[in-house]
Write a protein that holds these residues in place. Structure first.
Motif, PDB file in Angstrom:
ATOM      1  N   GLY A  63     -13.529  38.873  11.758  1.00  0.00           N
ATOM      2  CA  GLY A  63     -14.087  37.578  11.358  1.00  0.00           C
ATOM      3  C   GLY A  63     -15.217  37.181  12.285  1.00  0.00           C
ATOM      4  N   ALA A  64     -15.189  35.949  12.764  1.00  0.00           N
ATOM      5  CA  ALA A  64     -16.212  35.460  13.687  1.00  0.00           C
ATOM      6  C   ALA A  64     -15.886  35.822  15.132  1.00  0.00           C
ATOM      7  CB  ALA A  64     -16.324  33.944  13.556  1.00  0.00           C
ATOM      8  N   GLY A  65     -14.753  36.490  15.330  1.00  0.00           N
ATOM      9  CA  GLY A  65     -14.291  36.801  16.687  1.00  0.00           C
ATOM     10  C   GLY A  65     -13.373  35.702  17.184  1.00  0.00           C
ATOM     11  N   GLY A  66     -12.441  36.062  18.004  1.00  0.00           N
ATOM     12  CA  GLY A  66     -11.484  35.073  18.509  1.00  0.00           C
ATOM     13  C   GLY A  66     -10.312  35.775  19.172  1.00  0.00           C
ATOM     14  N   SER A  67      -9.107  35.484  18.682  1.00  0.00           N
ATOM     15  CA  SER A  67      -7.933  36.103  19.297  1.00  0.00           C
ATOM     16  C   SER A  67      -6.786  36.237  18.313  1.00  0.00           C
ATOM     17  CB  SER A  67      -7.464  35.268  20.499  1.00  0.00           C
ATOM     18  OG  SER A  67      -7.038  33.986  20.071  1.00  0.00           O
ATOM     19  N   GLY A  78      -3.563  33.674  14.569  1.00  0.00           N
ATOM     20  CA  GLY A  78      -4.928  34.102  14.836  1.00  0.00           C
ATOM     21  C   GLY A  78      -5.858  32.919  14.945  1.00  0.00           C
ATOM     22  N   SER A  79      -6.909  33.117  15.702  1.00  0.00           N
ATOM     23  CA  SER A  79      -7.945  32.097  15.842  1.00  0.00           C
ATOM     24  C   SER A  79      -9.287  32.799  15.733  1.00  0.00           C
ATOM     25  CB  SER A  79      -7.806  31.406  17.209  1.00  0.00           C
ATOM     26  OG  SER A  79      -8.892  30.533  17.423  1.00  0.00           O
ATOM     27  N   GLY A  80     -10.056  32.491  14.675  1.00  0.00           N
ATOM     28  CA  GLY A  80     -11.370  33.113  14.468  1.00  0.00           C
ATOM     29  C   GLY A  80     -11.290  34.516  13.903  1.00  0.00           C
ATOM     30  N   VAL A  81     -10.100  35.001  13.587  1.00  0.00           N
ATOM     31  CA  VAL A  81      -9.909  36.328  12.992  1.00  0.00           C
ATOM     32  C   VAL A  81      -9.198  36.155  11.654  1.00  0.00           C
ATOM     33  CG1 VAL A  81      -9.776  37.494  15.237  1.00  0.00           C
ATOM     34  CG2 VAL A  81      -7.676  36.718  14.135  1.00  0.00           C
ATOM     35  N   THR A 163      -7.993  39.486  22.758  1.00  0.00           N
ATOM     36  CA  THR A 163      -9.299  38.893  22.475  1.00  0.00           C
ATOM     37  C   THR A 163     -10.087  39.850  21.588  1.00  0.00           C
ATOM     38  OG1 THR A 163      -9.246  37.766  24.591  1.00  0.00           O
ATOM     39  CG2 THR A 163     -11.397  37.953  23.506  1.00  0.00           C
ATOM     40  N   ALA A 166     -16.576  39.553  17.609  1.00  0.00           N
ATOM     41  CA  ALA A 166     -17.098  39.462  16.240  1.00  0.00           C
ATOM     42  C   ALA A 166     -17.570  40.831  15.747  1.00  0.00           C
ATOM     43  CB  ALA A 166     -18.242  38.450  16.180  1.00  0.00           C
TER      44      ALA A 166
END
Length: 184
Positions: A63-67, A78-81, A163, A166
């Motif tokens: 996704g936009a990258g995250g964790s 998930g966060s940002g994935v 971690t 993106a």
């Protein structure tokens, strides 16, 4: 004659000093006392640890990258994935510790702080932060450093936060975390 009188006089003094010394030092034995103790020791069961489950983050897209977080109960967030429900199920690692009765022990963690695929170039690693507890109670932060065996056994649960960039390279990422236990 004077020398023979001198010798006799010195002889008498020497004999008298010897008799006094024997009386003084010989008498000390009559005031001695003794006792003994029993020496004992107990060999306990060596502490042992065995892995019964691996830490699995499951499948996801960057996704936009995250964790991606897997709690100590195996719950994944998930966060940002983008998390995928297809394929491998996320699980927390589980280590089973055995040893002597209600003994206490220390836990030290070592190993990889990142998971990698390929040769480790840009986008081919993801940082790993460990999470652990003794109850598998869905912890999402912190590390346990000691435990107490109950009836000679206890489990340690390991989750983690990975971690994700993106531009994370597609592939299987692996790493190794070691739990070492030692009696206190």
């Amino acid at each position: 004659m004077k020398s023979s009188a001198f010798i006799r006089k010195n002889f008498r003094r020497t004999v008298l000093a010897s008799v006094v010394a024997i009386g003084a030092f010989g008498a000390s034995n009559s005031f001695a006392a003794a006792t003994s103790t029993t020496a004992t020791g107990t060999v306990i069961v060596p502490i042992a640890i065995a892995k019964s489950a691996d830490l699995v983050f499951g499948k996801f897209a960057p996704g936009a990258g995250g964790s991606v977080t897997v709690s100590t109960s195996g719950a994944r967030t998930g966060s940002g994935v983008i998390l995928s429900s297809v394929g491998s199920s996320p699980t927390a690692a589980k280590f089973d510790v055995t040893g002597d009765g209600a003994a206490t022990y220390s836990i030290t963690w070592s190993g990889d702080t990142e998971l990698s695929t390929g040769a480790g170039g840009v986008g081919e690693t993801m940082a790993l932060a460990r999470i652990s507890d003794l109850t598998g109670s869905n912890a999402t932060s912190g590390e346990v450093t000691s435990g107490t065996l109950t009836a000679g056994a206890q489990s340690i649960y390991l989750g983690g936060v990975m971690t994700v960039g993106a531009a994370q390279v597609t592939g299987d990422y692996t790493g190794s975390v070691t739990a070492t236990v030692e009696y206190n």
